[in-house]
Motif scaffolding. Structure first.
Motif, PDB file in Angstrom:
ATOM      1  N   MET A  36     -12.340  -2.920  -1.287  1.00 26.70           N
ATOM      2  CA  MET A  36     -13.262  -3.212  -2.381  1.00 26.70           C
ATOM      3  C   MET A  36     -12.744  -4.348  -3.257  1.00 26.70           C
ATOM      4  O   MET A  36     -13.526  -5.069  -3.868  1.00 26.70           O
ATOM      5  CB  MET A  36     -13.524  -1.952  -3.192  1.00 26.70           C
ATOM      6  CG  MET A  36     -14.275  -0.914  -2.374  1.00 26.70           C
ATOM      7  SD  MET A  36     -14.669   0.565  -3.284  1.00 26.70           S
ATOM      8  CE  MET A  36     -16.016  -0.031  -4.283  1.00 26.70           C
ATOM      9  N   CYS A  37     -11.421  -4.565  -3.275  1.00 27.53           N
ATOM     10  CA  CYS A  37     -10.837  -5.666  -4.049  1.00 27.53           C
ATOM     11  C   CYS A  37     -10.931  -6.995  -3.305  1.00 27.53           C
ATOM     12  O   CYS A  37     -10.581  -8.032  -3.840  1.00 27.53           O
ATOM     13  CB  CYS A  37      -9.376  -5.363  -4.381  1.00 27.53           C
ATOM     14  SG  CYS A  37      -8.278  -5.371  -2.944  1.00 27.53           S
ATOM     15  N   GLY A  38     -11.382  -6.960  -2.040  1.00 29.97           N
ATOM     16  CA  GLY A  38     -11.545  -8.178  -1.255  1.00 29.97           C
ATOM     17  C   GLY A  38     -10.454  -8.421  -0.224  1.00 29.97           C
ATOM     18  O   GLY A  38     -10.582  -9.305   0.617  1.00 29.97           O
ATOM     19  N   ARG A  39      -9.371  -7.646  -0.261  1.00 27.32           N
ATOM     20  CA  ARG A  39      -8.283  -7.824   0.702  1.00 27.32           C
ATOM     21  C   ARG A  39      -8.744  -7.386   2.087  1.00 27.32           C
ATOM     22  O   ARG A  39      -9.359  -6.336   2.242  1.00 27.32           O
ATOM     23  CB  ARG A  39      -7.062  -7.018   0.289  1.00 27.32           C
ATOM     24  CG  ARG A  39      -5.865  -7.244   1.212  1.00 27.32           C
ATOM     25  CD  ARG A  39      -4.642  -6.533   0.703  1.00 27.32           C
ATOM     26  NE  ARG A  39      -4.255  -6.993  -0.618  1.00 27.32           N
ATOM     27  CZ  ARG A  39      -3.458  -8.030  -0.854  1.00 27.32           C
ATOM     28  NH1 ARG A  39      -2.976  -8.732   0.146  1.00 27.32           N
ATOM     29  NH2 ARG A  39      -3.140  -8.363  -2.091  1.00 27.32           N
ATOM     30  N   GLU A  40      -8.433  -8.210   3.085  1.00 27.43           N
ATOM     31  CA  GLU A  40      -8.770  -7.883   4.471  1.00 27.43           C
ATOM     32  C   GLU A  40      -7.641  -7.045   5.051  1.00 27.43           C
ATOM     33  O   GLU A  40      -6.478  -7.434   4.998  1.00 27.43           O
ATOM     34  CB  GLU A  40      -8.977  -9.166   5.280  1.00 27.43           C
ATOM     35  CG  GLU A  40      -9.671  -8.966   6.595  1.00 27.43           C
ATOM     36  CD  GLU A  40     -11.061  -8.359   6.478  1.00 27.43           C
ATOM     37  OE1 GLU A  40     -11.361  -7.471   7.299  1.00 27.43           O
ATOM     38  OE2 GLU A  40     -11.838  -8.747   5.592  1.00 27.43           O
ATOM     39  N   LEU A  41      -7.980  -5.891   5.615  1.00 27.46           N
ATOM     40  CA  LEU A  41      -6.988  -4.968   6.153  1.00 27.46           C
ATOM     41  C   LEU A  41      -7.142  -4.838   7.664  1.00 27.46           C
ATOM     42  O   LEU A  41      -8.214  -5.080   8.211  1.00 27.46           O
ATOM     43  CB  LEU A  41      -7.146  -3.592   5.488  1.00 27.46           C
ATOM     44  CG  LEU A  41      -7.036  -3.612   3.962  1.00 27.46           C
ATOM     45  CD1 LEU A  41      -7.515  -2.303   3.376  1.00 27.46           C
ATOM     46  CD2 LEU A  41      -5.620  -3.920   3.535  1.00 27.46           C
ATOM     47  N   SER A  42      -6.088  -4.425   8.316  1.00 31.03           N
ATOM     48  CA  SER A  42      -6.101  -4.281   9.768  1.00 31.03           C
ATOM     49  C   SER A  42      -7.031  -3.144  10.197  1.00 31.03           C
ATOM     50  O   SER A  42      -7.000  -2.061   9.611  1.00 31.03           O
ATOM     51  CB  SER A  42      -4.685  -3.972  10.263  1.00 31.03           C
ATOM     52  OG  SER A  42      -4.714  -3.605  11.625  1.00 31.03           O
ATOM     53  N   PRO A  43      -7.815  -3.364  11.256  1.00 34.38           N
ATOM     54  CA  PRO A  43      -8.654  -2.281  11.777  1.00 34.38           C
ATOM     55  C   PRO A  43      -7.801  -1.130  12.325  1.00 34.38           C
ATOM     56  O   PRO A  43      -8.277  -0.006  12.428  1.00 34.38           O
ATOM     57  CB  PRO A  43      -9.451  -2.934  12.903  1.00 34.38           C
ATOM     58  CG  PRO A  43      -9.241  -4.394  12.782  1.00 34.38           C
ATOM     59  CD  PRO A  43      -8.038  -4.627  11.934  1.00 34.38           C
ATOM     60  N   ALA A  44      -6.550  -1.407  12.645  1.00 30.70           N
ATOM     61  CA  ALA A  44      -5.659  -0.376  13.176  1.00 30.70           C
ATOM     62  C   ALA A  44      -4.892   0.363  12.072  1.00 30.70           C
ATOM     63  O   ALA A  44      -4.121   1.274  12.362  1.00 30.70           O
ATOM     64  CB  ALA A  44      -4.663  -1.013  14.140  1.00 30.70           C
ATOM     65  N   ALA A  45      -5.104  -0.018  10.820  1.00 31.14           N
ATOM     66  CA  ALA A  45      -4.380   0.606   9.706  1.00 31.14           C
ATOM     67  C   ALA A  45      -4.767   2.073   9.558  1.00 31.14           C
ATOM     68  O   ALA A  45      -5.900   2.470   9.854  1.00 31.14           O
ATOM     69  CB  ALA A  45      -4.679  -0.135   8.407  1.00 31.14           C
ATOM     70  N   ALA A  46      -3.817   2.845   9.080  1.00 30.29           N
ATOM     71  CA  ALA A  46      -4.060   4.268   8.839  1.00 30.29           C
ATOM     72  C   ALA A  46      -5.122   4.438   7.755  1.00 30.29           C
ATOM     73  O   ALA A  46      -5.280   3.597   6.877  1.00 30.29           O
ATOM     74  CB  ALA A  46      -2.766   4.944   8.408  1.00 30.29           C
ATOM     75  N   THR A  47      -5.846   5.543   7.838  1.00 28.01           N
ATOM     76  CA  THR A  47      -6.845   5.867   6.826  1.00 28.01           C
ATOM     77  C   THR A  47      -6.573   7.261   6.280  1.00 28.01           C
ATOM     78  O   THR A  47      -5.920   8.083   6.932  1.00 28.01           O
ATOM     79  CB  THR A  47      -8.280   5.817   7.389  1.00 28.01           C
ATOM     80  OG1 THR A  47      -8.378   6.731   8.472  1.00 28.01           O
ATOM     81  CG2 THR A  47      -8.645   4.414   7.846  1.00 28.01           C
ATOM     82  N   ARG A  48      -7.073   7.504   5.091  1.00 29.27           N
ATOM     83  CA  ARG A  48      -6.973   8.810   4.434  1.00 29.27           C
ATOM     84  C   ARG A  48      -8.272   9.082   3.700  1.00 29.27           C
ATOM     85  O   ARG A  48      -9.031   8.167   3.402  1.00 29.27           O
ATOM     86  CB  ARG A  48      -5.857   8.812   3.377  1.00 29.27           C
ATOM     87  CG  ARG A  48      -4.472   8.779   3.911  1.00 29.27           C
ATOM     88  CD  ARG A  48      -3.507   8.809   2.736  1.00 29.27           C
ATOM     89  NE  ARG A  48      -2.159   8.964   3.198  1.00 29.27           N
ATOM     90  CZ  ARG A  48      -1.310   9.864   2.725  1.00 29.27           C
ATOM     91  NH1 ARG A  48      -1.657  10.658   1.760  1.00 29.27           N
ATOM     92  NH2 ARG A  48      -0.093   9.949   3.206  1.00 29.27           N
ATOM     93  N   SER A  49      -8.435  10.321   3.350  1.00 32.62           N
ATOM     94  CA  SER A  49      -9.582  10.715   2.543  1.00 32.62           C
ATOM     95  C   SER A  49      -9.421  10.201   1.118  1.00 32.62           C
ATOM     96  O   SER A  49      -8.305  10.114   0.598  1.00 32.62           O
ATOM     97  CB  SER A  49      -9.677  12.243   2.524  1.00 32.62           C
ATOM     98  OG  SER A  49     -10.563  12.665   1.514  1.00 32.62           O
ATOM     99  N   THR A  50     -10.523   9.911   0.460  1.00 25.52           N
ATOM    100  CA  THR A  50     -10.460   9.496  -0.937  1.00 25.52           C
ATOM    101  C   THR A  50     -10.056  10.660  -1.841  1.00 25.52           C
ATOM    102  O   THR A  50      -9.793  10.457  -3.017  1.00 25.52           O
ATOM    103  CB  THR A  50     -11.802   8.911  -1.425  1.00 25.52           C
ATOM    104  OG1 THR A  50     -12.848   9.836  -1.123  1.00 25.52           O
ATOM    105  CG2 THR A  50     -12.082   7.568  -0.778  1.00 25.52           C
ATOM    106  N   ASP A  51      -9.962  11.864  -1.303  1.00 28.05           N
ATOM    107  CA  ASP A  51      -9.460  13.001  -2.087  1.00 28.05           C
ATOM    108  C   ASP A  51      -8.040  12.729  -2.574  1.00 28.05           C
ATOM    109  O   ASP A  51      -7.617  13.255  -3.598  1.00 28.05           O
ATOM    110  CB  ASP A  51      -9.473  14.291  -1.272  1.00 28.05           C
ATOM    111  CG  ASP A  51     -10.889  14.765  -0.962  1.00 28.05           C
ATOM    112  OD1 ASP A  51     -11.850  14.317  -1.639  1.00 28.05           O
ATOM    113  OD2 ASP A  51     -11.046  15.578  -0.036  1.00 28.05           O
ATOM    114  N   ASP A  52      -7.298  11.891  -1.843  1.00 24.89           N
ATOM    115  CA  ASP A  52      -5.930  11.544  -2.238  1.00 24.89           C
ATOM    116  C   ASP A  52      -5.902  10.544  -3.398  1.00 24.89           C
ATOM    117  O   ASP A  52      -4.868  10.337  -4.002  1.00 24.89           O
ATOM    118  CB  ASP A  52      -5.163  10.936  -1.059  1.00 24.89           C
ATOM    119  CG  ASP A  52      -4.855  11.966   0.015  1.00 24.89           C
ATOM    120  OD1 ASP A  52      -4.920  13.174  -0.278  1.00 24.89           O
ATOM    121  OD2 ASP A  52      -4.546  11.554   1.147  1.00 24.89           O
TER     122      ASP A  52
END
Length: 73
Positions: A36-52
């Motif tokens: 959302m800040c505009g930074r491009e991230l790797s499609p292979a990067a780990a993801t987590r729930s927004t609950d964290d």
């Protein structure tokens, strides 16, 4: 709109590397790779729930957090 957290890694670390160190977590719209800040991230990067996001368990990008608050009830 659904959101998730996606990892940004320390310089030079590959997302798949066993010792990859997460530098920061960014908020993305579900399954997107642009934070959302505009930074491009790797499609292979780990993801987590927004609950964290509000639990204080992981370092969150301040800009993403502010924008996320505007999109969630």
């Amino acid at each position: 709109m659904e959101h998730e957290l996606r990892a940004e890694y320390e310089d030079g670390d590959a997302p798949q590397g066993p010792d990859a160190e997460v530098k920061n977590w960014h908020v993305v719209r579900m399954e997107d790779t642009t934070a959302m800040c505009g930074r491009e991230l790797s499609p292979a990067a780990a993801t987590r729930s927004t609950d964290d996001w509000g639990a204080g368990k992981v370092p969150i990008c301040h800009s993403c957090g502010a924008l996320y608050l505007r999109e969630t009830p």
